[in-house]
Design an enzyme around this catalytic site. Structure first.
Site, mmCIF file in Angstrom:
data_model
loop_
_atom_site.group_PDB
_atom_site.id
_atom_site.type_symbol
_atom_site.label_atom_id
_atom_site.label_comp_id
_atom_site.label_asym_id
_atom_site.label_seq_id
_atom_site.Cartn_x
_atom_site.Cartn_y
_atom_site.Cartn_z
ATOM 1 C CE LYS A 13 4.540 -3.261 -3.205
ATOM 2 N NZ LYS A 13 4.131 -2.359 -2.110
ATOM 3 N NE ARG A 88 -1.764 -1.215 -4.587
ATOM 4 C CZ ARG A 88 -0.763 -0.426 -4.954
ATOM 5 N NH1 ARG A 88 0.080 -0.807 -5.891
ATOM 6 N NH2 ARG A 88 -0.583 0.733 -4.357
ATOM 7 N NE ARG A 127 7.232 6.464 -0.293
ATOM 8 C CZ ARG A 127 6.699 5.321 -0.722
ATOM 9 N NH1 ARG A 127 7.405 4.209 -0.724
ATOM 10 N NH2 ARG A 127 5.459 5.290 -1.136
ATOM 11 N NE ARG A 160 4.461 8.325 -4.032
ATOM 12 C CZ ARG A 160 4.530 6.995 -4.108
ATOM 13 N NH1 ARG A 160 5.674 6.415 -4.431
ATOM 14 N NH2 ARG A 160 3.485 6.248 -3.888
ATOM 15 N NE ARG A 171 -0.353 4.962 -0.977
ATOM 16 C CZ ARG A 171 0.956 5.214 -0.929
ATOM 17 N NH1 ARG A 171 1.400 6.253 -0.248
ATOM 18 N NH2 ARG A 171 1.794 4.444 -1.554
HETATM 19 P P1 AMP Z 1 2.212 2.557 -5.421
HETATM 20 O O1 AMP Z 1 3.354 3.428 -5.804
HETATM 21 O O2 AMP Z 1 2.327 1.152 -5.953
HETATM 22 O O3 AMP Z 1 1.919 2.587 -3.937
HETATM 23 O O4 AMP Z 1 0.914 3.158 -6.148
HETATM 24 C C1 AMP Z 1 0.461 4.484 -5.914
HETATM 25 C C2 AMP Z 1 -1.024 4.592 -6.255
HETATM 26 O O5 AMP Z 1 -1.223 4.249 -7.648
HETATM 27 C C3 AMP Z 1 -1.940 3.652 -5.491
HETATM 28 O O6 AMP Z 1 -2.304 4.161 -4.223
HETATM 29 C C4 AMP Z 1 -3.122 3.540 -6.445
HETATM 30 O O7 AMP Z 1 -3.935 4.675 -6.398
HETATM 31 C C5 AMP Z 1 -2.438 3.523 -7.806
HETATM 32 N N1 AMP Z 1 -2.104 2.140 -8.230
HETATM 33 C C6 AMP Z 1 -0.864 1.587 -8.373
HETATM 34 N N2 AMP Z 1 -0.934 0.302 -8.767
HETATM 35 C C7 AMP Z 1 -2.260 0.026 -8.872
HETATM 36 C C8 AMP Z 1 -2.999 -1.145 -9.215
HETATM 37 N N3 AMP Z 1 -2.385 -2.291 -9.532
HETATM 38 N N4 AMP Z 1 -4.360 -1.062 -9.221
HETATM 39 C C9 AMP Z 1 -4.998 0.080 -8.915
HETATM 40 N N5 AMP Z 1 -4.375 1.213 -8.562
HETATM 41 C C10 AMP Z 1 -3.006 1.195 -8.528
#
Ligand code: AMP
Length: 213
Positions: A13, A88, A127, A160, A171
């Site tokens: 994404k 989410r 990654r 990360r 996740r």
């Molecule tokens: P991402 O880079 O979008 O995969 O986000 C990394 C981490 O940030 C996720 O595993 C969550 O812990 C947190 N996170 C990101 N976006 C959200 C969201 N909309 N709601 C809750 N936690 C989020």
């Protein structure tokens, strides 16, 4: 255009969002990036969020919704935006609908980027991200020319904390339980489109452009 990008962690994404920014001239709003910046800056919010993020769980809705509301009110969002990683779960999606309706706006498209689970594991465990410019690489699919060093800016590449294997499993589980139901949510609203997230970045992007018209 107001667009939501849906898809499991690792579906690509963020990569596609960066290309959409260039094409449509609208910003990407990535809650993951905003939270990672708060973590890197060591703010109180960042400290709280890091504990949850390192486990692969979701940061509380109240925090994330506050961040998104603040961001949507900024000037550069007037022509539209790409929401990446938000909403989410159903509660975030419902709140977003309400926030937008208060602004006399609504979403145009929810685009789901679909990738199967085995592929996702390789993409996520492989990654690497540049500490300086955030450019992403993958040790299996798109490695840097020199191991551990960014091709673009020479910065150090790192994994990360939430890309470690145990966290990734969590996740993906959280995605299945909390986020995948949004495909149905937007399907019922009649704004859902889907694209296969396999193939080269440019192929996927070209399919997305055809879908978005
Ligand atoms: P991402 O880079 O979008 O995969 O986000 C990394 C981490 O940030 C996720 O595993 C969550 O812990 C947190 N996170 C990101 N976006 C959200 C969201 N909309 N709601 C809750 N936690 C989020």
């Amino acid at each position: 255009m107001r667009l939501v990008l849906l898809g499991a962690p690792g579906a690509g994404k963020g990569t596609q969002a960066k290309k959409l920014i260039e094409k449509f001239g609208i910003p990407q709003i990535s809650t993951g990036d905003i939270l990672r910046k708060a973590v890197a800056d060591g703010t109180p919010l960042g400290k709280e969020a890091k504990i949850v993020m390192d486990k692969g769980e979701l940061v509380p809705d109240s925090i994330v919704i506050g961040l998104v509301k603040e961001r949507l009110a900024q000037d550069d969002c007037r022509k539209g935006y790409i929401l990446d990683g938000f909403p989410r779960n159903t509660s975030q999606a419902e709140t977003l609908d309400k926030v937008l309706s208060d602004m006399n706006a609504s979403l145009d498209v929810a685009l789901s980027v679909d990738v199967d689970k085995d592929d996702l594991m390789k993409r996520l465990t492989g990654r690497r991200t540049c500490r300086k410019c955030q450019q992403m690489y993958n040790v299996y699919f798109s490695p840097a020319k020199n191991d551990g060093i960014c091709d673009k800016c020479g910065g150090e590449l790192f994994q990360r904390d939430d890309d470690k294997e145990a966290t990734i499993k969590n996740r993906l589980d959280v995605y299945e339980k909390a986020t995948a139901p949004l495909i149905d949510y937007y399907g019922k609203k009649g704004i859902l489109k889907s694209v296969k997230g396999v193939g080269s970045i440019d192929e996927i992007f070209s399919n997305i452009c055809s879908i978005l018209g």
